[in-house]
Design a protein around this motif. Structure first.
Motif, PDB file in Angstrom:
ATOM      1  N   SER A 129      35.632  42.216  38.121  1.00 35.13           N
ATOM      2  CA  SER A 129      35.040  43.516  38.429  1.00 35.13           C
ATOM      3  C   SER A 129      35.813  44.218  39.531  1.00 35.13           C
ATOM      4  O   SER A 129      36.350  43.580  40.435  1.00 35.13           O
ATOM      5  N   TYR A 149      35.343  47.257  42.365  1.00 34.83           N
ATOM      6  CA  TYR A 149      34.338  48.036  43.095  1.00 34.83           C
ATOM      7  C   TYR A 149      35.050  49.085  43.939  1.00 34.83           C
ATOM      8  O   TYR A 149      35.911  48.735  44.746  1.00 34.83           O
ATOM      9  N   LEU A 168      33.122  40.834  48.372  1.00 34.07           N
ATOM     10  CA  LEU A 168      34.199  41.778  48.117  1.00 34.07           C
ATOM     11  C   LEU A 168      35.355  41.640  49.100  1.00 34.07           C
ATOM     12  O   LEU A 168      35.149  41.534  50.305  1.00 34.07           O
TER      13      LEU A 168
END
Length: 76
Positions: free
Chosen positions: A33, A35, A6
């Motif tokens: 994605s 997060y 990340l």
């Protein structure tokens, strides 16, 4: 399943050679994605193709965009 790597939108933009707005758009389109929420959103760089830099000229070639997600056809 791989553990996500990340990073912030700014770091993802640098990694891919694309503008930050493109990272945000890819996330909203479902290509990558997201997060977290708000200022704490992070993106998984393992879902993105890195940029390439020519060793002689320094020219940057952006990475390929992630594919669009598959969506079910709408019922008529």
């Amino acid at each position: 399943m791989a553990v996500p790597a990340l990073v912030t939108a700014s770091d993802a933009a640098h990694y891919t050679g694309r503008p930050v707005g493109t990272i945000w758009r890819w996330a909203s389109e479902g290509r990558i994605s997201r997060y977290g929420t708000g200022r704490h959103v992070r993106y998984d760089v393992l879902e993105m193709t890195p940029r390439t830099v020519d060793e002689w000229t320094g020219e940057i070639t952006p990475g390929e965009p992630p594919p669009m997600p598959h969506t079910a056809p709408r019922a008529a």
